[in-house]
Design a protein around this motif. Sequence first.
Motif, PDB file in Angstrom:
ATOM      1  N   ALA A  37      35.578  60.530  27.569  1.00 25.01           N
ATOM      2  CA  ALA A  37      34.800  59.501  28.283  1.00 25.01           C
ATOM      3  C   ALA A  37      35.354  58.115  28.001  1.00 25.01           C
ATOM      4  CB  ALA A  37      33.331  59.590  27.869  1.00 25.01           C
ATOM      5  N   ARG A  38      35.680  57.858  26.727  1.00 21.92           N
ATOM      6  CA  ARG A  38      36.225  56.543  26.402  1.00 21.92           C
ATOM      7  C   ARG A  38      37.632  56.387  26.988  1.00 21.92           C
ATOM      8  NH1 ARG A  38      36.681  54.016  20.369  1.00 21.92           N
ATOM      9  NH2 ARG A  38      37.951  55.885  20.059  1.00 21.92           N
ATOM     10  N   TRP A  39      38.388  57.480  26.994  1.00 20.68           N
ATOM     11  CA  TRP A  39      39.728  57.431  27.590  1.00 20.68           C
ATOM     12  C   TRP A  39      39.635  57.029  29.062  1.00 20.68           C
ATOM     13  CZ3 TRP A  39      44.632  58.087  25.642  1.00 20.68           C
ATOM     14  CH2 TRP A  39      45.653  58.236  26.581  1.00 20.68           C
ATOM     15  N   SER A  40      38.683  57.614  29.776  1.00 20.02           N
ATOM     16  CA  SER A  40      38.474  57.282  31.182  1.00 20.02           C
ATOM     17  C   SER A  40      38.056  55.825  31.340  1.00 20.02           C
ATOM     18  CB  SER A  40      37.412  58.193  31.786  1.00 20.02           C
ATOM     19  OG  SER A  40      37.150  57.843  33.119  1.00 20.02           O
ATOM     20  N   GLN A  41      37.189  55.351  30.436  1.00 17.12           N
ATOM     21  CA  GLN A  41      36.756  53.958  30.480  1.00 17.12           C
ATOM     22  C   GLN A  41      37.926  53.015  30.244  1.00 17.12           C
ATOM     23  OE1 GLN A  41      33.816  52.992  27.557  1.00 17.12           O
ATOM     24  NE2 GLN A  41      33.623  50.868  28.200  1.00 17.12           N
ATOM     25  N   TRP A  42      38.773  53.342  29.257  1.00 20.79           N
ATOM     26  CA  TRP A  42      39.959  52.528  28.989  1.00 20.79           C
ATOM     27  C   TRP A  42      40.866  52.456  30.222  1.00 20.79           C
ATOM     28  CZ3 TRP A  42      41.553  54.762  23.543  1.00 20.79           C
ATOM     29  CH2 TRP A  42      40.762  54.150  22.558  1.00 20.79           C
ATOM     30  N   SER A  43      41.067  53.608  30.849  1.00 18.29           N
ATOM     31  CA  SER A  43      41.945  53.671  32.011  1.00 18.29           C
ATOM     32  C   SER A  43      41.433  52.774  33.139  1.00 18.29           C
ATOM     33  CB  SER A  43      42.057  55.117  32.496  1.00 18.29           C
ATOM     34  OG  SER A  43      42.840  55.185  33.662  1.00 18.29           O
ATOM     35  N   LYS A  44      40.150  52.894  33.453  1.00 22.98           N
ATOM     36  CA  LYS A  44      39.574  52.083  34.532  1.00 22.98           C
ATOM     37  C   LYS A  44      39.582  50.602  34.164  1.00 22.98           C
ATOM     38  CE  LYS A  44      36.545  55.823  36.103  1.00 22.98           C
ATOM     39  NZ  LYS A  44      35.134  56.288  36.219  1.00 22.98           N
ATOM     40  N   SER A  45      39.236  50.303  32.920  1.00 24.54           N
ATOM     41  CA  SER A  45      39.221  48.907  32.484  1.00 24.54           C
ATOM     42  C   SER A  45      40.611  48.303  32.518  1.00 24.54           C
ATOM     43  CB  SER A  45      38.638  48.813  31.073  1.00 24.54           C
ATOM     44  OG  SER A  45      38.681  47.485  30.588  1.00 24.54           O
ATOM     45  N   GLY A  46      41.600  49.085  32.068  1.00 21.23           N
ATOM     46  CA  GLY A  46      42.969  48.573  32.058  1.00 21.23           C
ATOM     47  C   GLY A  46      43.461  48.237  33.447  1.00 21.23           C
ATOM     48  N   LEU A  47      43.248  49.141  34.409  1.00 24.59           N
ATOM     49  CA  LEU A  47      43.694  48.900  35.781  1.00 24.59           C
ATOM     50  C   LEU A  47      42.997  47.685  36.374  1.00 24.59           C
ATOM     51  CD1 LEU A  47      43.792  52.570  37.118  1.00 24.59           C
ATOM     52  CD2 LEU A  47      45.756  51.077  36.689  1.00 24.59           C
ATOM     53  N   ARG A  48      41.672  47.592  36.164  1.00 23.69           N
ATOM     54  CA  ARG A  48      40.917  46.479  36.728  1.00 23.69           C
ATOM     55  C   ARG A  48      41.344  45.149  36.123  1.00 23.69           C
ATOM     56  NH1 ARG A  48      36.513  47.742  34.910  1.00 23.69           N
ATOM     57  NH2 ARG A  48      36.175  46.117  33.337  1.00 23.69           N
ATOM     58  N   ARG A  49      41.483  45.119  34.792  1.00 23.45           N
ATOM     59  CA  ARG A  49      41.782  43.860  34.128  1.00 23.45           C
ATOM     60  C   ARG A  49      43.233  43.419  34.331  1.00 23.45           C
ATOM     61  NH1 ARG A  49      38.262  40.310  32.630  1.00 23.45           N
ATOM     62  NH2 ARG A  49      39.416  39.799  30.736  1.00 23.45           N
ATOM     63  N   VAL A  50      44.142  44.372  34.515  1.00 24.69           N
ATOM     64  CA  VAL A  50      45.517  43.998  34.835  1.00 24.69           C
ATOM     65  C   VAL A  50      45.560  43.263  36.169  1.00 24.69           C
ATOM     66  CG1 VAL A  50      47.743  44.930  35.596  1.00 24.69           C
ATOM     67  CG2 VAL A  50      46.752  45.678  33.438  1.00 24.69           C
ATOM     68  N   ARG A  51      44.824  43.794  37.164  1.00 31.49           N
ATOM     69  CA  ARG A  51      44.777  43.116  38.469  1.00 31.49           C
ATOM     70  C   ARG A  51      44.167  41.725  38.341  1.00 31.49           C
ATOM     71  NH1 ARG A  51      42.423  48.233  40.109  1.00 31.49           N
ATOM     72  NH2 ARG A  51      44.036  49.618  40.962  1.00 31.49           N
ATOM     73  N   GLU A  52      43.142  41.599  37.509  1.00 37.38           N
ATOM     74  CA  GLU A  52      42.455  40.310  37.389  1.00 37.38           C
ATOM     75  C   GLU A  52      43.240  39.310  36.562  1.00 37.38           C
ATOM     76  OE1 GLU A  52      38.773  41.345  35.610  1.00 37.38           O
ATOM     77  OE2 GLU A  52      37.924  42.251  37.425  1.00 37.38           O
ATOM     78  N   THR A  53      43.906  39.789  35.495  1.00 39.60           N
ATOM     79  CA  THR A  53      44.496  38.889  34.503  1.00 39.60           C
ATOM     80  C   THR A  53      45.989  38.669  34.691  1.00 39.60           C
ATOM     81  OG1 THR A  53      42.852  39.704  32.912  1.00 39.60           O
ATOM     82  CG2 THR A  53      44.719  38.451  32.022  1.00 39.60           C
ATOM     83  N   TYR A  54      46.716  39.708  35.149  1.00 38.64           N
ATOM     84  CA  TYR A  54      48.174  39.620  35.144  1.00 38.64           C
ATOM     85  C   TYR A  54      48.796  39.628  36.532  1.00 38.64           C
ATOM     86  CZ  TYR A  54      47.628  40.455  30.177  1.00 38.64           C
ATOM     87  OH  TYR A  54      47.257  40.339  28.857  1.00 38.64           O
ATOM     88  N   SER A  55      48.004  39.557  37.592  1.00 41.53           N
ATOM     89  CA  SER A  55      48.568  39.444  38.929  1.00 41.53           C
ATOM     90  C   SER A  55      49.089  38.028  39.142  1.00 41.53           C
ATOM     91  CB  SER A  55      47.503  39.757  39.983  1.00 41.53           C
ATOM     92  OG  SER A  55      46.505  38.740  39.989  1.00 41.53           O
ATOM     93  N   TRP A  56      49.924  37.860  40.174  1.00 39.65           N
ATOM     94  CA  TRP A  56      50.425  36.508  40.475  1.00 39.65           C
ATOM     95  C   TRP A  56      49.276  35.580  40.818  1.00 39.65           C
ATOM     96  CZ3 TRP A  56      54.784  34.964  38.835  1.00 39.65           C
ATOM     97  CH2 TRP A  56      55.878  35.819  38.773  1.00 39.65           C
ATOM     98  N   ASP A  57      48.319  36.093  41.614  1.00 38.71           N
ATOM     99  CA  ASP A  57      47.162  35.260  41.959  1.00 38.71           C
ATOM    100  C   ASP A  57      46.419  34.833  40.703  1.00 38.71           C
ATOM    101  OD1 ASP A  57      47.899  35.713  44.518  1.00 38.71           O
ATOM    102  OD2 ASP A  57      46.064  36.737  45.139  1.00 38.71           O
ATOM    103  N   GLY A  58      46.258  35.778  39.762  1.00 37.89           N
ATOM    104  CA  GLY A  58      45.538  35.466  38.536  1.00 37.89           C
ATOM    105  C   GLY A  58      46.228  34.399  37.719  1.00 37.89           C
TER     106      GLY A  58
END
Length: 268
Positions: A37-58
């Motif tokens: 369950a935590r592995w799944s949470q990490w995976s979803k959080s990582g994908l979401r936060r990468v888009r928010e934090t490390y995209s060019w727009d971000g």
Amino acid sequence: DGGPRDILANCRNGLLVDPLDVDAISRALREALADPARWSQWSKSGLRRVRETYSWDGHVERYLSLDDSLISSPIDGVVVVAPDGARLERATPGVGFVVDREAFDLRLAGAAAAAGAELRAGHQATGLLFDGERVAGVRVKDLCAGAEYDVRASVVVGADGVEALSTRWAGLKGHYRPDEIFSCAQELVEGIDMPRSHIEFHLGRRFAPGGYAWVFPKGAGRANVGVGVNPLMAGGRTAVQYLHTFLAHRCPDGARTRLVVGGCVVAR
């Protein structure tokens, strides 16, 4: 440490361990694998936060509010043209954008001034000041008055690009060899046929020996069209001459409105 520490803090997607501690790595792996369950949470959080934090727009939004007035054209794909004319096209809608550099620089200058910076247009840094071996400021020339003066500072940031003089003045690197710098030329072309907002790269000796030619859309039938040439493979021709050949091939009817020439470091 460093990058991983920041990534975990931003993305909340794992555990930080000492890369030299085998036991700690083993414990962290067992802990991660034992909790799906935590592995799944990490995976979803990582994908979401990468888009928010490390995209060019971000990245841009951290410093400036990005709006359409700063964007010349969206980028929705890429075209690579081989020397024999074969084309490889890939559509990637929304992958990026071409910034209106003049509007962006004005916005950036305004943001810097609002934050307390003093902008001095028409002033050129000509060297560094030293206290012993420590950089202690900059020697500046007023290009209008012709006068030179010193600006002392606790920290000096050299933001003059990959061909920086500041790093040479500081003794951090030497001069580049001829084989480390490509000769480049670019025209802003009006009235160019670009049915899609794709970046183009053209390969081959005909247009850019040792390098490539490019077309970067800027919206409304405009594009930056240029070439980067290895001077040692150019056969005595200049980058501007190769650019004229490419323009006659790619956009013979386009209006050439602004020529820029310079060098591009391709090594080190």
